[in-house]
Design an enzyme around this catalytic site. Sequence first.
Site, PDB file in Angstrom:
ATOM      1  N   SER A  44       0.833  -1.192   0.000  1.00 21.38           N
ATOM      2  CA  SER A  44       0.000   0.000   0.000  1.00 21.38           C
ATOM      3  C   SER A  44       0.877   1.255   0.000  1.00 21.38           C
ATOM      4  CB  SER A  44      -0.959  -0.041   1.194  1.00 21.38           C
ATOM      5  OG  SER A  44      -1.993   0.892   1.049  1.00 21.38           O
ATOM      6  N   ASP A 168      -6.148  -3.272  -2.411  1.00 16.03           N
ATOM      7  CA  ASP A 168      -4.996  -3.061  -1.529  1.00 16.03           C
ATOM      8  C   ASP A 168      -4.346  -4.370  -1.065  1.00 16.03           C
ATOM      9  OD1 ASP A 168      -3.492  -2.358   0.986  1.00 16.03           O
ATOM     10  OD2 ASP A 168      -4.343  -0.388   0.545  1.00 16.03           O
TER      11      ASP A 168
END
Length: 307
Positions: A44, A168
């Site tokens: 991320s 993500d």
Amino acid sequence: MPPYRIVTFDGGGVRGSLMATLVKRLSDQFPNLLDRVDLFAGTSTGSVVALTLASGRSADTLVDFYSIENLKYAFSPPRFPLFRPKYNNAHFKSLLESHFPGNPRLGDLKHRFLAPSFKLDDAHDKNWSPVFFHNYPHSHHLDQFVVDVALRSAAAPTVFPSHNGYIDGGVVANNPSTAAIAYALGHAEPRHAEPRPTLNDISVLSLGTGLSPSIINYDTQGWGTVQWMLNPFRAPATPILNILMDGVVEADAMMSERLVAPRYHRLNPPLARPTPLDDWKAIPQLIKTAEDFDLDPTFAWIESEWK
């Protein structure tokens, strides 16, 4: 054989500013530290950090990226998130394109790189699956654009839209340390006519985005889907997402330490309060936390394990 040096970076949105400041302090203390890293891995926001350093950019460049102005721009304008993501990722994408000029691909990076994401529909396997983007030799990701990889790894559900069918990487490995060890063992090429690294050769410096004091200290036995997904009047506001993204990162730390101790070091300063991944107003405090944190144990570990 010299140690196979890995640096990993957790996910955490704006808390990447804390990691950027820590990297700057480590780089100031050891000017050749980043040049000696064999693998940068990040999830991320950590994928942005890892991509920046794997491309050969400096710690100062990283600090500049995580300025309050940049992250305020990335996380704007907010929208009511019940039926759509809280933010469009157009500003975040524009920021990444400015940060990585020339539209580089993973194959252009100077160092080895790894970042997890999650593919929602794998056409080959007819299933969803985790994906670990990397640039080891013979990787089929070498032609992937750096900006696309960052957007895929940082597409936090409810916060940003999915990107190219990916969300993500924090849903599978918000701390990518264990994954990085596995890929180093399975993909790292021999160096200087030496054999491929083993567990005894690997040293891992793992940077977190701050140990957040999150708890749920009230009765949850009657909770259903709505309460676990959205609880706006009590912290944490998105319980299951917070658990997935923040609550499990230390599990990877524990496993990685078991694999390579004492050559594993976790650097994750405690935070004064929980910090949502889009809270750009918290950046000054995050930077101060990183500046004030005692790094002497980390310096000593680097001196001992990264010779």
